[in-house]
Design an enzyme around this catalytic site. Structure first.
Site, PDB file in Angstrom:
ATOM      1  N   SER A 138     -24.575   2.768 -24.518  1.00 48.32           N
ATOM      2  CA  SER A 138     -23.980   1.630 -23.674  1.00 48.32           C
ATOM      3  C   SER A 138     -24.657   1.198 -22.414  1.00 48.32           C
ATOM      4  O   SER A 138     -24.777   2.269 -21.727  1.00 48.32           O
ATOM      5  CB  SER A 138     -22.376   1.846 -23.450  1.00 48.32           C
ATOM      6  OG  SER A 138     -21.614   2.019 -24.606  1.00 48.32           O
ATOM      7  N   SER A 150     -25.391  10.543 -27.865  1.00 51.36           N
ATOM      8  CA  SER A 150     -25.600  10.426 -29.647  1.00 51.36           C
ATOM      9  C   SER A 150     -26.858  10.139 -30.087  1.00 51.36           C
ATOM     10  O   SER A 150     -27.715   9.277 -29.384  1.00 51.36           O
ATOM     11  CB  SER A 150     -24.371   9.318 -29.995  1.00 51.36           C
ATOM     12  OG  SER A 150     -23.182   9.571 -29.794  1.00 51.36           O
ATOM     13  N   GLY A 169     -27.490   9.044 -22.554  1.00 52.68           N
ATOM     14  CA  GLY A 169     -28.285   9.474 -23.714  1.00 52.68           C
ATOM     15  C   GLY A 169     -27.813  10.606 -24.438  1.00 52.68           C
ATOM     16  O   GLY A 169     -28.041  11.705 -24.218  1.00 52.68           O
ATOM     17  N   GLU A 178     -14.338  12.160 -19.560  1.00 51.84           N
ATOM     18  CA  GLU A 178     -14.458  10.897 -20.497  1.00 51.84           C
ATOM     19  C   GLU A 178     -13.343  10.852 -21.291  1.00 51.84           C
ATOM     20  O   GLU A 178     -12.901   9.863 -21.533  1.00 51.84           O
ATOM     21  CB  GLU A 178     -15.932  10.983 -21.105  1.00 51.84           C
ATOM     22  CG  GLU A 178     -16.268   9.766 -22.091  1.00 51.84           C
ATOM     23  CD  GLU A 178     -17.397  10.082 -22.961  1.00 51.84           C
ATOM     24  OE1 GLU A 178     -17.559   9.293 -23.796  1.00 51.84           O
ATOM     25  OE2 GLU A 178     -18.285  10.694 -22.693  1.00 51.84           O
TER      26      GLU A 178
END
Length: 368
Positions: free
Chosen positions: A158, A126, A124, A241
Site C-alpha cells: 500500500s 507480502s 514491503g 497492525e
C-alpha cells in the site's frame, strides 16, 4: 470494572470529532480511510496537532500520552472517514519499531519526519508466492561491502507509489530454517533500481502496488535490529497492525448512514442492529485490551478476526438496507465491494485462527 470515559478523554473525543468533521468537509469522506484516504496535507495537520506519535516516549519526540488517547483519536478519525492514510502506517508500526530496535542514528534521521507528517512509509512484506506465510519470502539482500544489494518483488504494498520510504522485510541468509535469516531494511523509494506498478482494485483504488527491486543498493546502516534475526521484530509489528482500532471501525460511516435509513419497525432489523451494536462494543473492548497491553501474547489474532468479521457484517447490513441503491456505482458501493479485504489484509482469518489455536491456546498441530 469502570468502562466510563474521564472528562479529559471525553474532551479529547469531542476535539477529534470536530477535527474529523472539518477534514471530511475539506477533503471528502473516505471509506476505510486509514488505507484509502491519502492526504499529505492532512498528515501535516495531524503532526501539528501532536496526533502522530501520541504515545511515543517524549525522549523520541513523541507525546508520551496514554495509549487510550490514540485509540480515541483514531476511532473518531476513521469513523468519520478523515484521510489519515499518509501517516497511519508510520505512526502505527514504523515509529514504534524504530524506537524499540533502531539505532540512535536511525531514530534521529527518521522519527522527526514521521512525527511531523512529512514522510510517508510503505511496508514491503507480502510477495506473490508468500502472503500469509511470511517465512517463505525470497526477496534477497546480499551484503556487498558497506551496502546491501536487494533483488526481488513485493506485492500488495500500500502506497508504494507515494511513499518516501519502504520498510522492507527481506532474506539475508538462506542456510537456516525458513523463519531464520530474515532482516528488516529501510529503503528510500527514490533509490535507483526500484520499479513501482500500482494495482487497480475493483473499487478503482490504486494504493496497492507491485514493487520490483533490481540490484537496489542500500547502505548497511539502514539495517534495523539484528541481521538475520528480524522475524520476531516483524511479528511485533503485526501485533500493532492486527489489534488496533482500524480493524474495527473502517466502515462505521457507512453503518451510521444505513442505520439512519433502516426500517426499525421491523423486529428483525432491530435485532440485526442490536447484534451489530453489541459486537462493536465487544470489539472495542478487545481493542482496548490490546491497546493497554492486557491481552495475552498473540491474542491480536483473535481481536483482528472478531473485528474484521464484524466489519463484514456491517457491509452486509448496509447492502441489505440500501437494497438496489447499493448497486449504484458511488462511494457507498465502492465501500461495500472493498469489504472482502477486511479479513484478508494483515493475515487471513484462517491464519489468525491457526495462530490463536497453536500459539495462544497451545492446541496440537494437525498431523501431516
Amino acid at each position: 470494572m469502570d468502562f466510563s470515559w474521564t472528562p479529559e478523554q471525553q474532551a479529547l473525543r469531542a476535539q477529534a470529532a470536530q477535527v474529523s468533521a472539518d477534514a471530511v468537509a475539506r477533503y471528502g469522506r473516505h471509506n476505510d480511510s486509514w488505507i484509502n484516504g491519502f492526504s499529505k496535507d492532512f498528515a501535516l495537520e495531524m503532526g501539528s496537532l501532536g496526533w502522530i506519535g501520541m504515545t511515543w516516549p517524549t525522549e523520541y519526540g513523541g507525546g508520551g500520552r496514554p495509549p487510550i488517547d490514540r485509540l480515541i483519536v483514531g476511532e473518531e478519525l476513521i469513523a468519520a472517514g478523515a484521510p489519515i492514510a499518509a501517516m497511519w502506517f508510520a505512526d502505527r508500526q514504523m515509529g514504534p519499531t524504530l524506537i524499540k530496535f533502531g539505532t540512535p542514528d536511525q531514530q534521529a534521521e527518521f522519527l522527526p519526519g514521521i512525527l511531523s507528517g512529512e514522510t510517508t512509509w510503505c511496508i514491503g512484506m507480502s510477495e506473490p508466492n508468500s502472503g500469509s506465510d511470511l517465512a517463505s519470502l525470497v526477496t534477497s539482500a546480499e551484503r556487498d561491502g558497506d551496502d546491501f544489494v536487494i533483488n526481488g518483488q513485493k506485492i500488495w504494498t500500500s502506497f508504494g507509489a507515494e511513499a518516501d520510504y519502504c520498510y522492507l522485510i527481506c532474506r539475508t541468509d538462506t542456510t537456516g530454517k525458513p523463519h531464520q535469516g530474515i532482516s528488516e531494511i529501510i529503503i528510500p523509494m527514490d533509490t535507483p533500481g526500484i520499479e513501482v506498478r500500482p494495482i487497480t482494485d475493483m473499487t478503482t483504488n490504486r494504493h496497492f502496488c507491485e514493487v520490483f527491486f533490481t540490484d537496489v543498493r542500500v547502505p548497511a546502516v539502514n539495517l534495523v535490529g539484528v541481521e538475520g534475526n528480524a522475524f520476531k521484530q516483524t511479528m511485533a509489528q503485526l501485533e500493532h497492525e492486527r489489534g488496533g482500532i482500524d480493524r474495527l471501525v473502517s466502515n462505521q460511516a457507512l453503518y451510521a448512514m444505513a442505520k439512519a435509513r433502516a426500517d426499525t419497525s421491523d423486529p428483525r432489523v432491530r435485532q440485526t442492529i442490536a447484534r451489530l451494536e453489541t459486537n462493536y462494543t465487544l470489539g472495542r473492548i478487545l481493542v482496548t485490551r490490546e491497546t493497554l497491553r492486557q491481552a495475552p501474547a498473540g491474542f491480536s489474532a483473535a481481536t483482528k478476526c472478531f473485528c474484521t468479521e464484524h466489519e463484514i457484517a456491517v457491509a452486509e447490513f448496509v447492502a441489505s438496507t440500501l437494497g438496489a441503491e447499493a448497486t449504484l456505482w458511488d462511494d457507498v458501493s465502492r465501500g461495500l465491494v472493498y469489504a472482502p479485504g477486511y479479513t484478508i489484509m494483515g493475515g487471513t482469518s484462517n491464519i489468525m485462527r491457526n495462530i490463536l489455536g497453536e500459539r495462544v491456546l497451545g492446541l496440537p498441530r494437525e498431523p501431516r
